[in-house]
Structure formats: structure tokens, C-alpha cells
Motif scaffolding. Sequence first.
Motif, short mmCIF file in Angstrom:
data_model
loop_
_atom_site.label_atom_id
_atom_site.label_comp_id
_atom_site.label_asym_id
_atom_site.label_seq_id
_atom_site.Cartn_x
_atom_site.Cartn_y
_atom_site.Cartn_z
N GLY A 1 17.26 -1.03 -2.09
CA GLY A 1 16.12 -0.31 -1.57
C GLY A 1 14.78 -0.98 -1.85
O GLY A 1 13.77 -0.65 -1.22
N LEU A 2 14.78 -1.92 -2.81
CA LEU A 2 13.55 -2.63 -3.16
C LEU A 2 13.39 -3.95 -2.40
O LEU A 2 12.38 -4.63 -2.55
CB LEU A 2 13.51 -2.91 -4.66
N ALA B 1 0.81 -1.23 0.00
CA ALA B 1 0.00 0.00 0.00
C ALA B 1 0.84 1.27 0.00
O ALA B 1 0.45 2.27 -0.60
CB ALA B 1 -0.94 -0.01 1.20
N THR B 2 1.98 1.24 0.65
CA THR B 2 2.81 2.44 0.75
C THR B 2 3.94 2.47 -0.27
O THR B 2 4.75 3.40 -0.27
CB THR B 2 3.41 2.56 2.16
N SER B 3 4.01 1.47 -1.14
CA SER B 3 5.11 1.39 -2.10
C SER B 3 4.87 2.29 -3.30
O SER B 3 3.78 2.34 -3.85
CB SER B 3 5.29 -0.06 -2.58
N SER C 1 12.72 -4.50 0.64
CA SER C 1 11.57 -4.51 1.55
C SER C 1 10.29 -4.89 0.80
O SER C 1 9.46 -5.65 1.31
CB SER C 1 11.40 -3.16 2.23
N GLU C 2 10.13 -4.38 -0.43
CA GLU C 2 8.97 -4.75 -1.24
C GLU C 2 9.02 -6.23 -1.62
O GLU C 2 8.01 -6.94 -1.55
CB GLU C 2 8.91 -3.90 -2.51
N ILE C 3 10.21 -6.71 -2.01
CA ILE C 3 10.36 -8.12 -2.34
C ILE C 3 10.03 -8.98 -1.13
O ILE C 3 9.37 -10.03 -1.24
CB ILE C 3 11.81 -8.41 -2.82
N ASN C 4 10.48 -8.56 0.05
CA ASN C 4 10.18 -9.30 1.28
C ASN C 4 8.68 -9.42 1.50
O ASN C 4 8.16 -10.49 1.86
CB ASN C 4 10.81 -8.60 2.49
N ARG C 5 7.97 -8.31 1.28
CA ARG C 5 6.53 -8.32 1.53
C ARG C 5 5.79 -9.18 0.51
O ARG C 5 4.86 -9.92 0.85
CB ARG C 5 5.99 -6.88 1.53
N VAL C 6 6.21 -9.09 -0.76
CA VAL C 6 5.59 -9.92 -1.80
C VAL C 6 5.83 -11.40 -1.50
O VAL C 6 4.91 -12.22 -1.56
CB VAL C 6 6.15 -9.56 -3.18
N ALA C 7 7.07 -11.75 -1.16
CA ALA C 7 7.38 -13.14 -0.85
C ALA C 7 6.60 -13.62 0.36
O ALA C 7 6.14 -14.78 0.41
CB ALA C 7 8.88 -13.30 -0.60
N GLY D 1 10.58 -0.67 -13.59
CA GLY D 1 11.97 -0.97 -13.90
C GLY D 1 12.93 0.13 -13.49
O GLY D 1 14.03 -0.14 -13.01
N ASP D 2 12.53 1.40 -13.67
CA ASP D 2 13.44 2.50 -13.37
C ASP D 2 13.75 2.60 -11.87
O ASP D 2 14.78 3.14 -11.48
CB ASP D 2 12.84 3.83 -13.84
N VAL D 3 12.83 2.10 -11.06
CA VAL D 3 13.02 2.14 -9.61
C VAL D 3 13.70 0.88 -9.12
O VAL D 3 14.48 0.89 -8.17
CB VAL D 3 11.66 2.33 -8.89
N THR D 4 13.42 -0.24 -9.79
CA THR D 4 13.91 -1.54 -9.35
C THR D 4 15.36 -1.79 -9.76
O THR D 4 16.12 -2.44 -9.03
CB THR D 4 13.02 -2.65 -9.92
N PHE D 5 15.76 -1.28 -10.94
CA PHE D 5 17.09 -1.55 -11.47
C PHE D 5 17.77 -0.25 -11.91
O PHE D 5 17.12 0.70 -12.33
CB PHE D 5 17.01 -2.47 -12.70
N ASP D 6 19.10 -0.25 -11.84
CA ASP D 6 19.86 0.82 -12.47
C ASP D 6 19.84 0.60 -13.99
O ASP D 6 19.56 -0.51 -14.47
CB ASP D 6 21.31 0.82 -11.97
N THR D 7 20.16 1.64 -14.75
CA THR D 7 20.18 1.54 -16.21
C THR D 7 21.14 0.43 -16.66
O THR D 7 22.28 0.35 -16.19
CB THR D 7 20.61 2.87 -16.83
N ASN D 8 20.64 -0.42 -17.55
CA ASN D 8 21.42 -1.52 -18.13
C ASN D 8 21.87 -2.56 -17.10
O ASN D 8 22.78 -3.35 -17.37
CB ASN D 8 22.64 -1.00 -18.88
N SER D 9 21.25 -2.57 -15.93
CA SER D 9 21.64 -3.50 -14.88
C SER D 9 20.51 -4.49 -14.60
O SER D 9 19.33 -4.16 -14.73
CB SER D 9 21.97 -2.75 -13.59
N ALA D 10 20.88 -5.71 -14.21
CA ALA D 10 19.90 -6.72 -13.82
C ALA D 10 19.99 -7.02 -12.33
O ALA D 10 19.44 -8.01 -11.85
CB ALA D 10 20.11 -8.01 -14.61
N GLU D 11 20.65 -6.14 -11.59
CA GLU D 11 20.76 -6.31 -10.13
C GLU D 11 19.70 -5.45 -9.45
O GLU D 11 19.68 -4.23 -9.62
CB GLU D 11 22.15 -5.91 -9.65
N VAL D 12 18.83 -6.11 -8.67
CA VAL D 12 17.76 -5.38 -7.99
C VAL D 12 18.37 -4.45 -6.95
O VAL D 12 19.24 -4.83 -6.17
CB VAL D 12 16.78 -6.36 -7.30
N ARG D 13 17.91 -3.21 -6.95
CA ARG D 13 18.42 -2.23 -5.99
C ARG D 13 18.07 -2.67 -4.56
O ARG D 13 16.95 -3.09 -4.28
CB ARG D 13 17.81 -0.86 -6.26
#
Length: 223
Positions: free
Chosen positions: A124-125, A90-92, A127-133, A110-122
Motif C-alpha cells: 500500500g506504500l 500532499a495527500t499521504s 504509491s508513495e515510494i513511486n512519487r518520492v522516487a 514505521g507503523d504504516v510502512t511495515f508490519d510489526t517485526n517486518s522489514a518488507e514495505v507494505r
Amino acid sequence: MRKKGIAVLLCMLLLTGCAAMESQSKTTKGAVYGTAGGAAAGAVIGQVIGHSTKGTLIGAAIGAAVGGLGGAAVGKMMDNQEKEMRGALATSEAASVSREGNLLAVTFKGDVTFDTNSAEVRPGLYSEINRVAGVLTQYPDTLIQVEGHTDSVGSDAYNMDLSKRRANAVKNLLVQRGVSENRIETIGYGKTMPVATNTTEAGRQMNRRVEIKIAPQTQAQTK
């Protein structure tokens, strides 16, 4: 042997739809047929793209879920999962939740989850991945497809590879947080499935995304 199993699966899905149509009114026959057809089409797409039985099963689940296949119990389960997922995010500002039939989708920008041309999740995300999982582990009777998408900038080959790597990066984080790997299929679509125009930066930002599709297992798949 695998091809025979796939053929049996498709027949079961189509026969399920046809049998249901015999007992439905004219108003609902079209919806039932569309659901069965969607499940079969999803199975074919899953096999073609994933080249695996797991891809076929998850593709079939997604096709069926869009049509709402599954009955009251499945619908209730997906209602509860949607409610929990919306609450968790809700707060994401990086993720959103949508629903079509019994198909639930979580979209990461994508712009928030990854740096440009990168496949490494930032980080900072995470916490969202934790909640989804956390929500996904509470509903083990669902199948998950992680899809990577890009904008149209760059070559087809580059974007396809980047989308696959980003989908796999999100999958790996989910698995590390307790989601069974057997439930998850990853697919990279590159720039082939835009949701907005690529002629503006705002549109390109929308197209750069990772989507987590969550579908209930159908009766045909659990046999």
C-alpha cells in the motif's frame, strides 16, 4: 589512499569555511564556521558509521546542508525539490516532508510502512515510494541517506538489525524505480535517535520510522 582522500576532503571543507569567513561580516561568520564544522562532522560520522567513502561524502553533504552551504543556485534547487516533494505527498497519511537549511527530509511512519517485526514495505506504500522516487530522479545532483529508526522495545542488537533492514528495503525500492544506487547510503540507528518519548505508545509510534535525507552535493565533493 582512501584515508588520505578523506583527510583532503575534511581540509577542503574547513578551508572553504575559513576562507568564506574572511569576507563575511561578524553577523554571518558564526554561521559560515558552523556550516563548515557541520560538514566536517558529517563526514566523520559518515565514515565511522558507513565505513565507506560514499558514507563519508553523504555525511559531509548532510552536515553542510543543515548549515545552508551551497549558494543561491543550490538553495533554489532545494526550494524547487521541496515544493515538488510536498506536492507529491500532499495527500499521504504515511509520509511527511521537512526542511532544515538545504537539507530535505521525507519521513515514513514505521507503523504504516511495515508490519510489526517486518522489514518488507507494505504494498500500500508503493504509491508513495513511486512519487518520492519520481521527484528524486529529477534532481540527480543530490545525495540521499536512508535512515532506519526503532522504538526502545527489544534489545539493542535486534533493533539495530531491524532498522538497517528497513532502511535497505526502502533503498531497494527507490533503486528499482530509477534512483541511482551510487547516490544512496543506508544507515540503521536502531533506538539510539528517538524523536519522542518511548514511555507512551504515541511516542513509540513516532520513533518507529524511516527517514530519507536529501542533500545537495557540495563543491568539495564534486571535485
